[in-house]
Scaffold this active site. Structure first.
Site, short mmCIF file in Angstrom:
data_model
loop_
_atom_site.label_atom_id
_atom_site.label_comp_id
_atom_site.label_asym_id
_atom_site.label_seq_id
_atom_site.Cartn_x
_atom_site.Cartn_y
_atom_site.Cartn_z
N ALA A 250 7.04 -9.40 -9.37
CA ALA A 250 7.91 -10.71 -9.45
C ALA A 250 9.01 -10.65 -10.48
CB ALA A 250 7.36 -11.89 -9.21
N ALA A 251 8.88 -9.59 -11.35
CA ALA A 251 10.06 -9.52 -12.27
C ALA A 251 11.58 -9.59 -11.62
CB ALA A 251 9.76 -7.96 -13.08
N GLY A 252 11.58 -8.79 -10.50
CA GLY A 252 13.00 -8.69 -9.92
C GLY A 252 13.26 -10.16 -9.24
N ASP A 253 12.23 -10.69 -8.62
CA ASP A 253 12.21 -12.08 -8.01
C ASP A 253 12.75 -12.95 -8.98
OD1 ASP A 253 11.57 -10.79 -5.58
OD2 ASP A 253 9.27 -11.32 -6.04
O1 RIB Z 1 8.22 -8.91 -5.67
C1 RIB Z 1 6.88 -9.25 -5.76
C2 RIB Z 1 6.23 -9.51 -4.21
O2 RIB Z 1 6.39 -8.11 -3.51
C3 RIB Z 1 4.75 -9.67 -4.24
O3 RIB Z 1 4.60 -11.06 -4.51
C4 RIB Z 1 4.29 -9.27 -2.86
O4 RIB Z 1 3.95 -10.41 -1.87
C5 RIB Z 1 5.60 -8.70 -2.41
O5 RIB Z 1 6.28 -9.22 -1.64
#
Ligand code: RIB
Length: 300
Positions: A250-253
């Site tokens: 989730a770094a990118g998120d």
């Molecule tokens: O970007 C991380 C996410 O990638 C995770 O939470 C996983 O569910 C995938 O979608």
């Protein structure tokens, strides 16, 4: 403050802590296991909500316990989930994640209900797009829906952000024309451009995408920072914030979320990138996807 809509995926993450990412034909023993809310779309929506943005999400989960947990998680930080689809005929998406001793990961997603996010569902929730100023998408729902939604949002004058993850070669060229800001990481940039990941001439890859119609691009390069390539400005590198990574999931998120929150406040792009980098830097020092997202107080 501008309103943000995420159209994307929700997955229940199953995370194994391992010494190294398993090799072909190898069996290894994990040292820890946890289950927590994830999915690129849901992580971005959750992070925007936690950071104080005005956020709604469109996507799909099953009618199972994982689906309930994912929606509860979004609601806990104020994400509007009224338009979310609950599918009786598909399970909630799951992700199977290995995190190694350096915090690097490998992820396999079983999409389940995420693949039910079709164009007719988007048509039914067109009001959610109308109500938003910024629309964010990723590539964990059907590609046809991404293209359709981006075209619709662009025609309504919305600011469209695409996090092209997981990346696929041959992304339809028309999609680039509907996207205001593309945010690949270095691997995704290589896949999109069709150039080996070993070739570190990122500008060459950015220019390939530009020839296909891409507008502004921010390429996150992990420890090397962010390559900023915006129309009307000189391309430049912005250095990274150095931290000891525990889990890069989730770094990118979290980067996309931090960026969107500041753009929604009409902040300058440099301020938005700086904030996004801080959010991502904190997130990688914590385990899990949504559990790793910092509060606005922690980011200051
Ligand atoms: O970007 C991380 C996410 O990638 C995770 O939470 C996983 O569910 C995938 O979608």
């Amino acid at each position: 403050m501008k309103r943000i809509l995420v159209v994307g995926s929700l997955n229940m993450d199953h995370v194994a802590k391992v010494d190294h990412i398993v090799r072909e034909g190898e069996t290894i023993l994990a040292t820890d296991f946890s289950k927590s809310p994830g999915g690129k779309g849901a992580n971005q929506a959750y992070a925007i909500g936690k950071l104080g943005g005005q956020i709604a999400m469109l996507g799909a989960v099953g009618t199972d316990d994982d689906g309930n947990a994912l929606i509860r998680s979004l609601n806990s930080v104020g994400v509007d989930t009224d338009g979310m689809m609950r599918c009786a005929d598909a399970p909630t998406g799951t992700a199977w994640i290995s995190v190694d001793r350096n915090g690097s990961n490998s992820i396999t997603v079983i999409p389940g209900a995420n693949m039910k996010v079709d164009t007719s569902y988007i048509d039914e929730h067109i009001n959610a797009i109308e109500s938003a100023d910024i629309v964010i998408m990723q590539l964990e729902i059907p590609l046809e829906t991404v293209v359709y939604t981006a075209r619709l949002a662009k025609s309504m004058g919305k600011y469209v952000i695409l996090d092209p993850a997981p990346a696929i070669p041959d992304l339809p060229e028309e999609l680039y024309g509907y996207v205001d800001l593309l945010k690949p990481n270095e691997t995704e940039l290589s896949i999109l451009a069709g150039v080996s990941a070993d070739d570190t001439d990122y500008l060459k890859k950015v220019n390939i995408l530009r020839q296909r119609g891409a507008a502004d691009m921010l390429v996150s390069l992990g420890g090397d920072g962010v390559l900023m390539s915006l129309a009307g400005r000189e391309d430049r590198m912005i250095s990274s914030i150095r931290v000891e990574a525990v889990d890069t999931t989730a770094a990118g998120d979290s980067f996309v979320a931090g960026l969107a929150v500041k753009l929604a406040e009409d902040r300058d792009v440099f301020e938005a990138i700086d904030y996004a980098q801080k959010v991502a830097a904190i997130a990688v020092t914590q385990k899990g996807a949504q559990p790793s997202i910092p509060s606005p107080e922690e980011v200051k």
